[in-house]
Write an enzyme that holds these catalytic residues in place. Structure first.
Site: not given
Ligand code: ATP
Ligand code: MG
Length: 563
Positions: A40, A265, A275
């Site tokens: 996002e 994650r 974020k």
């Molecule tokens: P938000 O809280 O804004 O949803 P988010 O960390 O999930 O934050 P996204 O931009 O939706 O951010 O993440 C993009 C992709 O990265 C998603 O598929 C998410 O699952 C993955 N991702 C985010 N944080 C992690 C992490 N700490 N470890 C592994 N994958 C991650």
């Protein structure tokens, strides 16, 4: 041994690879592998995203498939073009290429509306006017069924009309929502008539003012995957409970149906992966920006001197599991050290300068000595380092009253100046406060190049720079961003900002040999005996600024334990 450990010791067998291999064997997707990385655009990518990127792009690469880069831009309020551009830059920097497959979820908004209308026509979606408070009460809790909304059974015609008016902008934000009609008694709360569309009169960075209703993540994500013919939709563990909903939408609508797969994650010690929290640090000026080298963001790590190779190696080592855990920051540092050891040139730099004067060396004399660029890579060759009567050495390399086994410089003691010669300390000069401000010594003219002329043992070797030739510079020394190992352990009510490490950045003046002082921003060096450093973009001609990427040795005694 638990499953996680098993996967770590044989990374080739992690469960995502296994699922894809099985699907290819059974022909589930005709042998096709198509994945996506769907950030996002509401912040910069961090090391946690790198784990997802390496997995998404890695699985596609491995199977001759493709990976899409998709902006999951369904929430206009927090999204920005700045983030979109940063995401592209960071994924590319990490070494991945999406080819022509760059997409925006918002490009599908029209098709998503059609899907919503189809659900309404099937009697599987309805407009609901419950207030936020009522919503909570009607939803219930996992152990107690929810209550049906009073409008749950309104007619298809009425729902179509109301949804159309929602879209036309007739209602204010939050006035009503479109919900799926699934099961208010489901033990899975996500199946209790989830929201599909909400009203939001907000301009969108990609679609402008075209829309005033926006789909929820749960509704949109499966559709995006389906429209793009994704085969394996890899996401993090918290979406496991959303999977029945993902499946319900696609089955009910009769659409192409990708397989959602969840993995744990990345959580890294002494830092945050949220974020929202990272944004707060930036907005409140608690760090210098998204690319502050203290940040776990990819641009922060890049500025600090991390290589994409080292981050990919780290993602490889941590593997992919179904268990949430905390990964030791020391492991990431280990990976960058390994990589920089292979590729970075050795130079001499002093971060806590102390003057050393060689009494028997001519005041205007100078010469150069040959220094090895990289002992790990003989093809890197050598360079020459200027030498003169006055040098800078490291304060820590001198002790007036040496403790036992201190083999560096001390009164009467002889050491090797790396690549140059042997010197013996003859005395010190002190200031009014009694501090040593200058060390005096004599050198052995027969020891040029640093070899002992008669085979006498000299135990210590120290680095130095010539005071006349060295370039004054700024050294930015970094430490962990937070003092707390696991930020999830912070007691309730304690703000994460309170755990910020005030010593995460220490700025000290230093000196480097001329060859390092001319390097362009981004160049990485090993300062012999000190650590790996990279040239910061803040450098000015004649005044380099260096970021310490990582110290030479692991400063952690055990997993996560501070030294
Ligand atoms: P938000 O809280 O804004 O949803 P988010 O960390 O999930 O934050 P996204 O931009 O939706 O951010 O993440 C993009 C992709 O990265 C998603 O598929 C998410 O699952 C993955 N991702 C985010 N944080 C992690 C992490 N700490 N470890 C592994 N994958 C991650
Ligand atoms: Mg997300």
């Amino acid at each position: 041994m638990n499953e996680g450990q098993q996967e770590k010791s044989s990374p080739n067998l992690h469960f995502v690879r296994q699922i894809i291999a099985e699907d290819n064997q059974s022909g589930k997707f005709g042998g096709r592998v198509c994945t996506r990385f769907p950030p996002e655009p509401n912040g910069y990518l961090h090391i946690g995203h790198a784990k997802a990127i390496c997995l998404d792009f890695g699985m596609a690469q491995e199977h001759g498939g493709q990976c899409h880069l998709r902006m999951d831009d369904t929430n206009p309020v927090k999204e920005d073009v700045e983030y979109i551009e940063a995401i592209e830059r960071d994924v590319r920097w990490l070494g991945f290429d999406w080819g022509p497959h760059f997409y925006f979820a918002s490009d599908y908004f029209g098709r998503m509306i059609e899907c919503a209308v189809q659900l309404i026509k099937m009697g599987k979606a309805y407009v609901c006017e419950l207030s936020a408070e009522e919503w909570k009460e009607y939803r219930g809790v996992p152990t107690r069924p929810g209550k049906e909304s009073p409008t749950r059974n309104r007619s298809v015609a009425d729902n179509l009309d109301l949804f159309d008016r929602m879209r036309q902008g007739e209602f204010p934000d939050g006035f009503c929502v479109l919900r799926a009609k699934i099961d208010m008694a489901s033990p899975n709360i996500h199946m209790r008539d989830p929201v599909l569309y909400r009203i939001l009169h907000a301009a969108h960075p990609h679609t402008g003012d075209l829309w005033c209703v926006y789909p929820t993540y749960d509704f949109a994500h499966g559709l995006e995957d389906s429209f793009e013919q994704i085969t394996h939709s890899i996401c993090t563990l918290e979406f496991e409970v959303h999977r029945p909903l993902y499946d319900w939408f696609l089955e009910t609508l009769g659409l192409y149906h990708p397989q959602q797969i969840e993995f744990a994650r990345l959580n890294l010690s002494y830092t945050v992966m949220s974020k929202r929290k990272l944004l707060e640090l930036v907005k409140e000026g608690l760090v210098r920006g998204w690319d502050d080298p203290r940040m776990p963001t990819l641009c922060g790590l890049r500025r600090r001197g991390y290589t994409p190779e080292s981050i990919r190696a780290f993602c490889d080592v941590i593997g992919v599991t179904k268990f949430n855990s905390l990964t030791d920051l020391a492991l990431l540092e280990h990976c960058v050290r390994e990589d920089l050891n292979k590729r970075s040139w050795r130079v001499m730099g002093v971060i806590k300068p102390l003057k050393l004067v060689i009494e028997n060396y001519p005041a205007d004399g100078e010469e150069t000595f040959e220094a090895v660029n990289n002992p790990e890579d003989p093809s890197a060759g050598t360079h020459r380092v200027p030498f003169s009567r006055e040098l800078w050495i490291e304060q820590d390399d001198f002790m007036e009253m040496p403790q036992k086994k201190f083999f560096r410089l001390a009164p009467g003691q002889e050491v090797r100046l790396r690549y140059a010669c042997l010197v013996t300390c003859t005395g010190v000069v002190k200031n009014a406060a009694g501090e040593v401000v200058e060390v005096r010594c004599t050198y052995d003219p027969l020891s040029r190049g640093g070899t002992s002329p008669d085979g006498r043992k000299v135990k210590g070797t120290i680095h130095w720079v010539s005071a006349r030739h060295a370039m004054a510079s700024e050294m930015r020394l970094y430490d962990r961003l937070f003092t707390v190992e696991n930020l999830a352990d912070l007691p309730d009510g304690k703000d994460f900002r309170e755990a910020l490490n005030p010593a995460a950045l220490t700025v000290v003046p230093g000196f480097v040999e001329p060859s390092a002082g001319q390097a362009v921003a981004g160049t990485r060096f090993q300062f012999e005996r000190i650590g790996y450093f990279s040239v910061d973009p803040d450098s000015k001609p004649g005044f380099p600024v260096f970021n310490r990427t990582v110290t030479l040795k692991d400063s952690y005694k055990a997993v996560g334990a501070p030294a």
